[in-house]
Design a protein around this motif. Structure first.
Motif, mmCIF file in Angstrom:
data_model
loop_
_atom_site.group_PDB
_atom_site.id
_atom_site.type_symbol
_atom_site.label_atom_id
_atom_site.label_comp_id
_atom_site.label_asym_id
_atom_site.label_seq_id
_atom_site.Cartn_x
_atom_site.Cartn_y
_atom_site.Cartn_z
ATOM 1 N N THR A 67 -12.576 -34.234 -77.308
ATOM 2 C CA THR A 67 -12.804 -32.699 -76.777
ATOM 3 C C THR A 67 -12.076 -31.615 -77.565
ATOM 4 O O THR A 67 -12.458 -30.611 -77.614
ATOM 5 N N ARG A 68 -10.927 -32.034 -78.173
ATOM 6 C CA ARG A 68 -10.462 -31.139 -79.081
ATOM 7 C C ARG A 68 -11.522 -30.741 -80.001
ATOM 8 O O ARG A 68 -11.532 -29.430 -80.627
ATOM 9 N N ALA A 69 -12.130 -31.480 -80.803
ATOM 10 C CA ALA A 69 -13.260 -31.326 -81.732
ATOM 11 C C ALA A 69 -14.531 -30.355 -81.054
ATOM 12 O O ALA A 69 -14.683 -29.350 -81.885
ATOM 13 N N ALA A 70 -14.684 -30.848 -80.167
ATOM 14 C CA ALA A 70 -15.704 -29.609 -79.198
ATOM 15 C C ALA A 70 -15.215 -28.306 -78.962
ATOM 16 O O ALA A 70 -16.102 -27.405 -79.263
ATOM 17 N N LYS A 71 -14.185 -28.299 -78.576
ATOM 18 C CA LYS A 71 -13.469 -26.787 -78.486
ATOM 19 C C LYS A 71 -13.524 -26.260 -79.851
ATOM 20 O O LYS A 71 -13.697 -25.100 -79.647
ATOM 21 N N LEU A 72 -12.920 -26.804 -80.837
ATOM 22 C CA LEU A 72 -12.835 -26.027 -82.168
ATOM 23 C C LEU A 72 -14.428 -25.684 -82.587
ATOM 24 O O LEU A 72 -14.514 -24.614 -83.131
#
Length: 454
Positions: A67-72
């Motif tokens: 989810t952090r990768a997608a947000k970035l």
């Protein structure tokens, strides 16, 4: 060849990130914790934060590295850190590198390639894969809805006609350039000329593709396509459109005849066996191999490998036994070949002729009778063989993504790499080589081009 197409790739805005070298990364499965930190420190926008985001304390279902990768990824698109190409492009990709004291340039191109399941078309796998990697990549690509790195595909083109078309198109044009952490110089040129792209498609339209690297990512792309198609069907009541980007995957394509094509060996360090001496090993190998003492000490691997390379025989293996610090050179005999034909009767002669097949099916599974060992440590650089043997109990991510369990490596093996012709023959037979049969150097970089699937 399966259908390829130009596409509007996402590329880094150099006005935002500075040097392209500071934001690219090798494929996630060769990034150990030390290199991950190095890439994190190189640039706040380094693509490692997408392809291999860190685990953090308190991670859960709704807040984790995916989810952090997608947000970035979404934030970087909004902030124009990543920007789309103005027109659909094919991306010519050169990699200039040094191997065995010689300089090479491998030439290929990146495109969208239409997905088809293995066994259903003209795209062939060449080696076995690890299931955990596919589950991991599906979580990431499903969260980001993008191919964050390329599949590496090979196609037969004896005269490199397809690449010649592209080389003519980029003559005199300045490339985008990035130097990776190993000193490999990577250059790309977006080619948007419709006539050139049409000529390229015609030149390769009847050719197969053999997956060189990224099998699990290719299968992940197929799985993601199926999930997106199901979502589309549920929402719109009809099938996913033929030209929907989820029907394609980002692929780097290289001719099998390219002068810069190199396949390097992947040696093995084994844990989990009972201690054995060279004498005990020779006894177990029996009449299947002719053997001879080959020196002592981990560093002997360096000169011994030079001898094996000169001999250039798939059936020649070198074993190190930690119990007596000894090396043994082993050459398969007719008896050994007959034994392998017996225990691997379902496989072709091409498959059985491979050094890695001889090692795993004949030696490890049959003669040593240790078929269920932990995955070995796969070693790419020859210098890592003596380093690994001396360290023995060092932990860290190996090429399977597993953490080292510690303890001495009881056995090591130097083994010849498969050739491009092996890949063509065995893949065309519908067979897969054992895992990590090949190591294509250099690795294609992540972060040069990203392919959105929505």
């Amino acid at each position: 060849m399966p259908q390829i197409s130009a596409f509007r790739g996402l590329r880094y805005n150099l006005g935002q990130v500075g040097s392209l070298s500071s934001v690219v990364a090798p494929p996630y499965d060769v990034i150990d914790p030390g290199l991950q930190q190095q890439l994190y420190d190189a640039n706040e926008y380094n693509v490692v934060r997408l392809i291999l985001n860190r685990d953090e304390a308190g991670d859960g279902e709704h807040n984790n590295r995916y989810t952090r990768a997608a947000k970035l990824y979404k934030q970087w698109c909004r902030d124009a850190v990543l920007t789309p190409e103005n027109d659909p492009a094919i991306y010519v990709y050169h990699q200039h590198y040094t191997a065995n004291g010689q300089e090479y340039t491998r030439r290929g191109f990146m495109c969208r390639c239409r997905l088809e399941r293995f066994g259903e078309g003209n795209i062939y796998p060449h080696e076995e894969t690890h299931g955990g990697a596919k589950a991991d990549r599906l979580k990431l690509w499903k969260a980001c809805r993008a191919n964050l790195s390329q599949i590496f595909g090979l196609y037969p083109d004896n005269f490199n006609q397809a690449q010649v078309i592209l080389e003519s198109a980029i003559a005199g044009h300045t490339p985008l350039e990035a130097t990776d952490h190993l000193g490999v110089v990577n250059k790309i040129w977006p080619v948007t000329d419709i006539e050139t792209i049409t000529m390229l498609e015609a030149a390769i339209s009847q050719l197969p593709i053999y997956i060189a690297d990224g099998h699990h990512r290719y299968e992940t792309a197929c799985n993601l396509r199926d999930e997106i198609a199901a979502e589309y069907q549920a929402k719109h009541g009809k099938e996913l459109p033929y030209d929907h980007p989820a029907n394609y995957v980002l692929m780097m394509c290289v001719s099998m005849s390219d002068p810069g094509m190199q396949i390097l060996p992947t040696h093995r360090l084994f844990r989990g066996l009972p201690p054995m001496t060279a004498e005990q090993l020779i006894e177990k190998l029996g009449e299947s191999f002719e053997t001879e003492p080959a020196g002592n000490g981990p560093d002997r691997a360096l000169s011994l490998w030079e001898e094996i390379e000169v001999e250039d025989e798939q059936g020649t293996l070198a074993f190190y036994t930690a119990e007596d610090d000894a090396w043994t050179l082993a050459r398969i005999t007719e008896t050994g070949e007959a034994k392998l034909a017996e225990v691997a009767s379902e496989m072709s002669d091409d498959w059985r002729s491979l050094g890695v097949s001889i090692l795993h099916r004949l030696v490890m599974d049959t003669l040593l009778a240790v078929p269920n060992l932990p995955a070995p440590k796969y070693v790419r650089a020859l210098s890592e063989v003596p380093e690994g043997l001396r360290a023995g109990d060092s932990a860290g991510r190996d090429l399977t993504g597993q953490e080292g369990s510690g303890g001495r490596f009881e056995l090591a093996c130097l083994v010849m790499p498969a050739t491009v012709e092996h890949i063509r023959q065995i893949s065309s037979n519908g067979e897969r080589m054992p895992a990590k049969s090949t190591y294509f150097y250099p690795k294609v970089l992540s972060g040069l081009v990203i392919n959105p699937v929505e």
